[in-house]
Design an enzyme around this catalytic site. Structure first.
Site, PDB file in Angstrom:
ATOM      1  N   HIS A 156       0.818  -1.228   0.000  1.00 19.50           N
ATOM      2  CA  HIS A 156       0.000   0.000   0.000  1.00 19.50           C
ATOM      3  C   HIS A 156       0.844   1.267   0.000  1.00 19.50           C
ATOM      4  O   HIS A 156       0.354   2.346  -0.298  1.00 19.50           O
ATOM      5  CB  HIS A 156      -0.937  -0.009   1.212  1.00 19.50           C
ATOM      6  CG  HIS A 156      -2.019  -1.032   1.089  1.00 19.50           C
ATOM      7  ND1 HIS A 156      -3.281  -0.730   0.659  1.00 19.50           N
ATOM      8  CD2 HIS A 156      -2.014  -2.367   1.289  1.00 19.50           C
ATOM      9  CE1 HIS A 156      -4.010  -1.834   0.605  1.00 19.50           C
ATOM     10  NE2 HIS A 156      -3.262  -2.846   0.997  1.00 19.50           N
ATOM     11  N   ASP A 364       3.377   9.448  -0.605  1.00 26.03           N
ATOM     12  CA  ASP A 364       2.226   8.629  -0.230  1.00 26.03           C
ATOM     13  C   ASP A 364       2.033   7.544  -1.287  1.00 26.03           C
ATOM     14  O   ASP A 364       2.214   7.810  -2.486  1.00 26.03           O
ATOM     15  CB  ASP A 364       0.967   9.521  -0.190  1.00 26.03           C
ATOM     16  CG  ASP A 364      -0.015   9.098   0.897  1.00 26.03           C
ATOM     17  OD1 ASP A 364       0.013   7.922   1.298  1.00 26.03           O
ATOM     18  OD2 ASP A 364      -0.803   9.952   1.338  1.00 26.03           O
TER      19      ASP A 364
END
Ligand code: ADQ
Length: 462
Positions: A156, A364
């Site tokens: 992720h 991110d």
């Protein structure tokens, strides 16, 4: 169809959809569609030596199995190797890496414990999908215990270039563990390219079309699968009667006409100090915004035991206090900073009621907030998304105002541009962004990953 077994560090509460985050929605859908089991830590920490049986809960076709962690496991595996080594290194923050020898031992031990605890629940024809950096060695551990079915892995968070990854002690071992999965999924093409560099340049492995890899005498496949959200579900949440009331209430109570919003876990990767500085710069450079614009920053508490998180919390409190001290008036508070979690339906309403969405992390994996902000907008009078070039979502969402989150001046300019952007341009950008997030939604993400994981094509080096 094989039963799906999902393994992740934390297991979401699927019985409470209003709290479920984007990931829980995506995985919940996949589990509901084929029936399955979700296994992970229950979030509790128990004294050393406590023996607790896994907690098994079944609802419809979905079973969740959770277990607590001992204090030592929490310190070494969770706060230690996972969050003081892998999290900072994978987010390119080598300055915040803190390694101790016992962290690595704890990381290996907990992955081995997870495999032991999971084994009795597995059936021979299950297909397993493991999530995130906490569980990189899990496939190797399951293989040692004789499990031969397909096991996939999804990362992720970003995958850094080899010379950054080299700062993680035993990085070669980590990559060799990844090779024990049948399919490795990354968020972006950039992450996949970094992984390819490691395999080809560092290991002299073989990389063929379609991401088929041979290295360490093992074969696997790597591809990117950008994660998405359940767009219609989030859109609906932002358009209820309650949401309308919430937005009207804010507009009545707050003197500012333009609302800027930022929402995230309180994490040093999210670029919050620079964002607050940019907002302060906006007020300084364009004083027309004084009393007209306000920033709502919601940051939910996260990993509060890890030192770097204590520092960032203090920094933010000081910065928001300073901005309010400098600019606030009797009837106007420029920054409303909240260090708490907010129910998802309220978030959806707040996004819809805000004319600018600020998503400016320093790094991110994907960033679901960017997609949620777009999903919530009114198509005939939408707000403007300001997006960091260093989040995975920027690879797909180029119609946002793309900024460098280290450049405070540029972010202030982007806010001014967003505040003054003509309706026609806002509508055009919104339409393009909405189209993308609909095409790459949560269902597309999980279906494309699981389809490839189940297919005979993977692992075949041309
Ligand atoms: P996160 O780092 O947690 O996830 P993100 O993708 O933005 O980041 O997801 C956060 C989720 O939590 C969103 O659904 C958001 O609405 C919700 N949330 C955030 N702050 C909240 C608050 N204060 N109150 C309530 N809800 C809040 C990791 C990676 C990301 C990747 C996701 C999914 O770091 O890069 O996109 O996993 O793969």
């Amino acid at each position: 169809m094989s039963r799906l077994v999902v393994v992740s560090n934390r297991v979401a509460d699927l019985s409470n959809p209003s709290q479920a985050d984007g990931l829980a929605v995506g995985l919940g859908d996949a589990l509901a569609a084929r029936g399955g089991l979700w296994f992970g830590w229950d979030g509790n920490v128990v004294k050393q030596g406590t023996r607790v049986a896994p907690n098994v809960t079944t609802s419809g076709d979905i079973t969740t199995v959770t277990l607590p962690m001992t204090v030592k496991d929490y310190d070494e595996f969770y706060a230690g190797y996972s969050n003081a080594v892998l999290w900072p290194v994978f987010h390119y923050r080598l300055d915040l890496e803190h390694f101790e020898e016992q962290y690595l031992r704890g990381y290996k031990r907990v992955n081995s414990k997870f495999a032991d605890a999971l084994k009795p629940f597995l059936k021979d024809d299950d297909i397993i999908w493991v999530h995130d950096y906490h569980l990189i060695p899990l496939a190797a551990e399951l293989r040692k215990r004789g499990f031969r079915q397909r096991i996939g892995f999804f990362l992720h968070i970003p995958f850094p270039p080899p010379d950054i990854l080299a700062a993680a002690p035993q990085h070669e071992w980590l990559v060799s563990c990844l090779m024990d999965f049948d399919l490795i999924g990354f968020q972006t093409k950039g992450d996949l390219t970094n992984f390819r560099h490691y395999i080809v340049d560092q290991l002299k492995g073989q990389w063929s079309n379609g991401g088929a890899i041979a290295a360490y005498g093992k074969r696997t496949t790597a591809q990117c699968f950008p994660i998405g959200i359940n767009v219609e579900n989030f859109r609906d949440m932002s358009r209820t009667e309650q949401a309308d009331e919430q937005i009207a209430f804010l507009q009545r109570r707050l003197i500012a006409r333009t609302h800027i919003i930022g929402v995230e876990r309180l994490d040093y990767t999210k670029g919050l100090p620079s964002r607050l500085k940019a907002f302060s710069r906006l007020l300084e450079k364009y004083p027309d915004n004084i009393k007209r614009v306000s920033l709502m920053q919601i940051a939910s508490p996260s990993r509060e035991q890890v030192e770097a998180y204590i520092d960032i919390k203090e920094e933010l409190e000081a910065l928001s206090g300073k901005i309010n001290g400098t600019f606030a008036d009797f009837d106007w508070t420029p920054v409303r900073y909240m260090n708490r979690s907010v129910p998802r339906d309220i978030l959806a309403a707040l996004f819809r009621g805000s004319q600018v969405g600020l998503v400016t992390p320093l790094r991110d994996g994907m960033n679901l907030v960017a997609k949620e902000y777009v999903a919530a907008q009114d198509d005939d009078n939408p707000g403007v998304l300001i997006l960091s070039e260093f989040v995975g979502a920027a690879e797909q969402m180029q119609e946002a105002l793309i900024v460098n989150p280290y450049n405070v001046e540029q972010m202030a300019e982007a806010m001014q541009r967003a505040i003054t952007m003509p309706l026609e341009e806002r509508v055009e950008r919104q339409a393009a962004l909405l189209k993308t997030i609909r095409a790459y939604d949560a269902r597309h993400w999980q279906q494309s990953f699981l389809e490839l994981l189940g297919s005979p094509r993977i692992g075949l080096v041309a």
